[in-house]
Design a protein around this motif. Structure first.
Motif, PDB file in Angstrom:
ATOM      1  N   GLY A 198      -5.717  -6.883  41.570  1.00  0.00           N
ATOM      2  CA  GLY A 198      -5.526  -7.971  42.517  1.00  0.00           C
ATOM      3  C   GLY A 198      -6.487  -9.119  42.265  1.00  0.00           C
ATOM      4  O   GLY A 198      -6.104 -10.297  42.372  1.00  0.00           O
ATOM      5  N   ILE A 199      -7.727  -8.789  41.923  1.00  0.00           N
ATOM      6  CA  ILE A 199      -8.712  -9.827  41.605  1.00  0.00           C
ATOM      7  C   ILE A 199      -8.279 -10.610  40.376  1.00  0.00           C
ATOM      8  O   ILE A 199      -8.282 -11.848  40.361  1.00  0.00           O
ATOM      9  CB  ILE A 199     -10.099  -9.190  41.385  1.00  0.00           C
ATOM     10  CG1 ILE A 199     -10.649  -8.646  42.703  1.00  0.00           C
ATOM     11  CG2 ILE A 199     -11.071 -10.193  40.771  1.00  0.00           C
ATOM     12  CD1 ILE A 199     -11.936  -7.867  42.562  1.00  0.00           C
ATOM     13  N   LEU A 200      -7.891  -9.897  39.330  1.00  0.00           N
ATOM     14  CA  LEU A 200      -7.498 -10.560  38.082  1.00  0.00           C
ATOM     15  C   LEU A 200      -6.236 -11.391  38.273  1.00  0.00           C
ATOM     16  O   LEU A 200      -6.136 -12.513  37.757  1.00  0.00           O
ATOM     17  CB  LEU A 200      -7.298  -9.511  36.985  1.00  0.00           C
ATOM     18  CG  LEU A 200      -8.575  -8.813  36.499  1.00  0.00           C
ATOM     19  CD1 LEU A 200      -8.238  -7.592  35.664  1.00  0.00           C
ATOM     20  CD2 LEU A 200      -9.452  -9.775  35.698  1.00  0.00           C
ATOM     21  N   ASN A 201      -5.255 -10.867  38.997  1.00  0.00           N
ATOM     22  CA  ASN A 201      -4.023 -11.634  39.249  1.00  0.00           C
ATOM     23  C   ASN A 201      -4.313 -12.901  40.042  1.00  0.00           C
ATOM     24  O   ASN A 201      -3.705 -13.958  39.795  1.00  0.00           O
ATOM     25  CB  ASN A 201      -3.006 -10.772  40.005  1.00  0.00           C
ATOM     26  CG  ASN A 201      -2.397  -9.690  39.143  1.00  0.00           C
ATOM     27  OD1 ASN A 201      -2.381  -9.790  37.925  1.00  0.00           O
ATOM     28  ND2 ASN A 201      -1.902  -8.638  39.774  1.00  0.00           N
ATOM     29  N   SER A 202      -5.223 -12.814  41.012  1.00  0.00           N
ATOM     30  CA  SER A 202      -5.579 -13.989  41.799  1.00  0.00           C
ATOM     31  C   SER A 202      -6.226 -15.067  40.937  1.00  0.00           C
ATOM     32  O   SER A 202      -6.149 -16.259  41.253  1.00  0.00           O
ATOM     33  CB  SER A 202      -6.535 -13.598  42.928  1.00  0.00           C
ATOM     34  OG  SER A 202      -5.922 -12.678  43.810  1.00  0.00           O
ATOM     35  N   MET A 203      -6.863 -14.632  39.847  1.00  0.00           N
ATOM     36  CA  MET A 203      -7.504 -15.572  38.927  1.00  0.00           C
ATOM     37  C   MET A 203      -6.563 -16.030  37.822  1.00  0.00           C
ATOM     38  O   MET A 203      -6.980 -16.763  36.914  1.00  0.00           O
ATOM     39  CB  MET A 203      -8.747 -14.923  38.316  1.00  0.00           C
ATOM     40  CG  MET A 203      -9.810 -14.537  39.343  1.00  0.00           C
ATOM     41  SD  MET A 203     -11.156 -13.583  38.612  1.00  0.00           S
ATOM     42  CE  MET A 203     -11.890 -14.817  37.545  1.00  0.00           C
ATOM     43  N   GLY A 204      -5.296 -15.608  37.905  1.00  0.00           N
ATOM     44  CA  GLY A 204      -4.324 -15.993  36.883  1.00  0.00           C
ATOM     45  C   GLY A 204      -4.425 -15.195  35.610  1.00  0.00           C
ATOM     46  O   GLY A 204      -3.882 -15.595  34.571  1.00  0.00           O
ATOM     47  N   LYS A 205      -5.109 -14.037  35.665  1.00  0.00           N
ATOM     48  CA  LYS A 205      -5.253 -13.166  34.495  1.00  0.00           C
ATOM     49  C   LYS A 205      -4.338 -11.954  34.682  1.00  0.00           C
ATOM     50  O   LYS A 205      -4.662 -11.032  35.431  1.00  0.00           O
ATOM     51  CB  LYS A 205      -6.712 -12.711  34.330  1.00  0.00           C
ATOM     52  CG  LYS A 205      -7.726 -13.856  34.325  1.00  0.00           C
ATOM     53  CD  LYS A 205      -7.534 -14.765  33.128  1.00  0.00           C
ATOM     54  CE  LYS A 205      -8.564 -15.888  33.124  1.00  0.00           C
ATOM     55  NZ  LYS A 205      -8.391 -16.809  31.975  1.00  0.00           N
ATOM     56  N   TYR A 206      -3.202 -11.970  33.997  1.00  0.00           N
ATOM     57  CA  TYR A 206      -2.170 -10.953  34.233  1.00  0.00           C
ATOM     58  C   TYR A 206      -2.102  -9.868  33.162  1.00  0.00           C
ATOM     59  O   TYR A 206      -1.546  -8.793  33.393  1.00  0.00           O
ATOM     60  CB  TYR A 206      -0.796 -11.628  34.338  1.00  0.00           C
ATOM     61  CG  TYR A 206      -0.661 -12.562  35.510  1.00  0.00           C
ATOM     62  CD1 TYR A 206      -0.424 -12.087  36.783  1.00  0.00           C
ATOM     63  CD2 TYR A 206      -0.773 -13.944  35.339  1.00  0.00           C
ATOM     64  CE1 TYR A 206      -0.296 -12.945  37.869  1.00  0.00           C
ATOM     65  CE2 TYR A 206      -0.646 -14.816  36.418  1.00  0.00           C
ATOM     66  CZ  TYR A 206      -0.408 -14.309  37.673  1.00  0.00           C
ATOM     67  OH  TYR A 206      -0.291 -15.161  38.742  1.00  0.00           O
ATOM     68  N   ALA A 207      -2.629 -10.111  31.983  1.00  0.00           N
ATOM     69  CA  ALA A 207      -2.414  -9.209  30.851  1.00  0.00           C
ATOM     70  C   ALA A 207      -3.066  -7.845  31.066  1.00  0.00           C
ATOM     71  O   ALA A 207      -2.420  -6.805  30.903  1.00  0.00           O
ATOM     72  CB  ALA A 207      -2.934  -9.854  29.566  1.00  0.00           C
ATOM     73  N   ALA A 208      -4.353  -7.825  31.419  1.00  0.00           N
ATOM     74  CA  ALA A 208      -5.064  -6.552  31.567  1.00  0.00           C
ATOM     75  C   ALA A 208      -4.453  -5.660  32.651  1.00  0.00           C
ATOM     76  O   ALA A 208      -4.225  -4.461  32.417  1.00  0.00           O
ATOM     77  CB  ALA A 208      -6.547  -6.807  31.846  1.00  0.00           C
ATOM     78  N   PRO A 209      -4.156  -6.192  33.863  1.00  0.00           N
ATOM     79  CA  PRO A 209      -3.524  -5.332  34.868  1.00  0.00           C
ATOM     80  C   PRO A 209      -2.147  -4.828  34.438  1.00  0.00           C
ATOM     81  O   PRO A 209      -1.794  -3.670  34.685  1.00  0.00           O
ATOM     82  CB  PRO A 209      -3.413  -6.243  36.098  1.00  0.00           C
ATOM     83  CG  PRO A 209      -4.440  -7.289  35.897  1.00  0.00           C
ATOM     84  CD  PRO A 209      -4.506  -7.517  34.426  1.00  0.00           C
ATOM     85  N   ALA A 210      -1.362  -5.714  33.797  1.00  0.00           N
ATOM     86  CA  ALA A 210      -0.007  -5.314  33.399  1.00  0.00           C
ATOM     87  C   ALA A 210      -0.040  -4.263  32.293  1.00  0.00           C
ATOM     88  O   ALA A 210       0.878  -3.442  32.182  1.00  0.00           O
ATOM     89  CB  ALA A 210       0.776  -6.536  32.929  1.00  0.00           C
ATOM     90  N   GLY A 211      -1.088  -4.284  31.471  1.00  0.00           N
ATOM     91  CA  GLY A 211      -1.172  -3.318  30.373  1.00  0.00           C
ATOM     92  C   GLY A 211      -1.781  -1.989  30.760  1.00  0.00           C
ATOM     93  O   GLY A 211      -1.685  -1.021  30.002  1.00  0.00           O
ATOM     94  N   ALA A 212      -2.399  -1.897  31.954  1.00  0.00           N
ATOM     95  CA  ALA A 212      -3.087  -0.668  32.361  1.00  0.00           C
ATOM     96  C   ALA A 212      -2.179   0.567  32.406  1.00  0.00           C
ATOM     97  O   ALA A 212      -2.606   1.661  32.004  1.00  0.00           O
ATOM     98  CB  ALA A 212      -3.769  -0.877  33.716  1.00  0.00           C
ATOM     99  N   PRO A 213      -0.913   0.464  32.902  1.00  0.00           N
ATOM    100  CA  PRO A 213      -0.066   1.669  32.928  1.00  0.00           C
ATOM    101  C   PRO A 213       0.197   2.280  31.552  1.00  0.00           C
ATOM    102  O   PRO A 213       0.532   3.464  31.462  1.00  0.00           O
ATOM    103  CB  PRO A 213       1.236   1.165  33.559  1.00  0.00           C
ATOM    104  CG  PRO A 213       0.839  -0.021  34.373  1.00  0.00           C
ATOM    105  CD  PRO A 213      -0.262  -0.671  33.594  1.00  0.00           C
ATOM    106  N   ILE A 214       0.074   1.479  30.496  1.00  0.00           N
ATOM    107  CA  ILE A 214       0.264   2.023  29.144  1.00  0.00           C
ATOM    108  C   ILE A 214      -0.751   3.121  28.873  1.00  0.00           C
ATOM    109  O   ILE A 214      -0.463   4.097  28.166  1.00  0.00           O
ATOM    110  CB  ILE A 214       0.161   0.895  28.097  1.00  0.00           C
ATOM    111  CG1 ILE A 214       1.245  -0.166  28.342  1.00  0.00           C
ATOM    112  CG2 ILE A 214       0.278   1.437  26.683  1.00  0.00           C
ATOM    113  CD1 ILE A 214       1.124  -1.386  27.452  1.00  0.00           C
TER     114      ILE A 214
END
Length: 517
Positions: free
Chosen positions: A151-167
């Motif tokens: 949520g912190i990263l998405n709020s900062m416009g950083k989407y790659a790391a959260p989206a890749g975590a389920p991998i």
């Protein structure tokens, strides 16, 4: 809508797609090595149990409450104040969920009985589900803390790391499955411990990602501040409304536990395939849409709010309508291609295929619910979607009782699809009544044309199936199914272009970063 918004959707969707692909590899290995049995039923209960609560403590609450609140603090008070707020919520979440996990670990036999009461008839399957659930359940603590960092990263416009975590979860489980294949670890416990360790790995990955973005969160003693109370007030109803699909899926599993062995597994495998477009499109759009809408709503820019919502709905339906029809028509071949090998028989593939077709009927609705809820969450109204979600759960329960008799596990999937449409339609009705959604001329023209294009594609795919028989060899199956999918995509694009649902000038505008009319 700007190119940056579509870029955000592409980032989240791309990594989610990779996650789903590795997930299919994982599930194919589970099907081939373990098949459909009491062991897989027990593991899937143990696996879904922490993931069920994750939808509430993690994705639901944070999407509904944390992201808008954190984004507001970040904009108005700066990154230091936002980081301190994140640390306070982290402390509350850590200590609260630690107590929650310890409580459930102590009463796990009761918990498993509540979520899979039919297992009690077979002591071996029930005891195994309890043992495996005790190993997997701490995953809820790790993944919920990881979701805070997301949520912190998405709020900062950083989407790659959260989206890749389920991998990370899928790769960890694939590693465990390979160890099981070589008989180096026991099947059930090997997979359960893989879930446990994957949660720790995901948490570590996202904590480090936040640290590098200047948002290093430290553990402190919990404090029930006014901001934390606001999060709880908004988060609880938001969690309920966002997790309704998972509630219905878990309700299906409860009913399926009374059906013959393998029914839980059929629902799990079918849902995994159904989750591909739901995850890639629904999660991607809602993740990128919530911060965007929150900014427009806070600024009082109603025209831009309506425009953003219209384009998000247009994009969602342009993908999910043909995807739903494609999954319904190609369900059995897809399941046979992905899972029918080793211990997973052709009868298992056929049963799973029928279940997938039923789930796919509700695919556009699942995505619409995620997209429409963001309008409420952006305005910090979490109670209205919660009430609608509760109505959808009640409807699903009633339909399960009615349809399980004549249609068995397929009826359970069908109930979930119908209740999803109920949820989506009532949400949309409320939004139109409040004038929080206003269709522009473009949306009014394109919506029926997308439906026509999808039907044309479906008829084309069905005709191909009648003309070409489904082969037996794996390579031939890959070729035939690949041909059907590719031909279906081309048919959809051609039909959409023919009826005017798609124009190449829209793509040109997007590439030039110009807004769509």
């Amino acid at each position: 809508m700007s190119r940056s918004f579509y870029k955000s959707i592409a980032t989240v969707g791309g990594f989610t797609f990779l996650s789903r692909i590795t997930g299919f590899v994982r599930d194919s290995l589970i099907a081939a090595i373990l098949g459909v049995s009491g062991l897989t039923d027990a593991f899937f209960v143990a696996f879904k149990l922490p993931n069920f609560f994750r939808r509430f403590f993690a994705e639901g609450a944070f999407n509904a409450a944390f992201v808008p609140l954190f984004s507001g603090i970040l904009v108005t008070s700066g990154p230091i104040a936002a980081r301190l707020y994140g640390e306070k919520i982290f402390a509350l979440l850590f200590f609260g969920l630690t107590g929650f996990v310890l409580l459930f670990e102590n009463f796990m036999p009761t918990v498993v009985f509540l979520f899979a009461p039919g297992f009690d008839a077979t002591s071996t399957r029930f005891d195994l589900a309890v043992d495996l659930s005790r190993i997997t359940f701490p995953y809820i603590l790790f993944i919920s803390l990881a979701s805070l960092f997301s949520g912190i990263l998405n709020s900062m416009g950083k989407y790659a790391a959260p989206a890749g975590a389920p991998i990370i979860l899928n790769l960890t489980m694939i590693g465990a499955l390979l160890l099981i294949f070589f008989e180096w670890i026991s099947p059930g416990r090997g997979l359960a411990w893989a879930v446990f360790w994957a949660g720790l790995f995901q948490l570590g990955w996202l904590w480090v990602s936040c640290h590098f973005e200047g948002m290093g969160i430290k553990l402190s003693l919990p404090q029930l501040t006014p901001e934390a109370k606001t999060l709880i007030r908004l988060g609880i109803p938001g969690a309920i409304s966002a997790g309704v699909i998972q509630v219905n899926l878990f309700m299906d599993m409860i009913f399926a536990s009374w059906l013959p062995t393998g029914s839980v597994s059929y629902l799990f495998y079918a849902d995994r395939l159904n989750q591909l477009p739901l995850g890639v499109i629904g999660i991607a759009i809602s993740t990128a849409l919530l911060p965007e809408l929150s900014k427009h709503v806070k600024a009082g820019n109603h025209l831009l709010t309506h425009h953003t919502q219209n384009r998000a709905l247009e994009f969602a339906l342009a993908i999910t309508l043909p995807a739903a029809i494609g999954l319904i028509i190609l369900a059995n071949p897809l399941v046979a291609l992905l899972f029918e090998r080793g211990a997973f028989t052709s009868q298992d593939a056929q049963a799973t295929g029928y279940t997938l077709s039923a789930f796919a009927l509700g695919l556009p609705a699942y995505v619409l619910v995620k997209v429409l809820q963001t309008q409420f969450f952006a305005r910090q109204d979490t109670k209205t979607p919660m009430r609608i979600a509760i109505g959808a759960v009640i409807l699903n329960f009633i339909l399960n009782c009615i349809l399980i008799g004549p249609f068995s596990y397929v009826g359970l999937a069908l109930s979930t699809a119908i209740s999803a449409w109920f949820n989506a339609l009532i949400l949309g009705g409320f939004l139109f009544t409040k004038k929080w959604i206003v269709f522009d001329e473009r949306m009014k023209q394109i919506l029926p044309r997308l439906g026509i294009s999808s039907v044309i594609m479906g008829l084309f795919c069905y005709s191909l199936q009648l003309l070409m028989s489904f082969p037996q060899g794996i390579l031939m199956r890959i070729g035939v199914v690949g041909l059907w999918i590719f031909a279906g995509i081309l048919a959809y694009i051609a039909a959409a272009r023919l009826v005017g649902a798609f124009h190449f000038r829209d793509l040109q505008k997007l590439l030039k970063n110009e807004p769509l009319a």
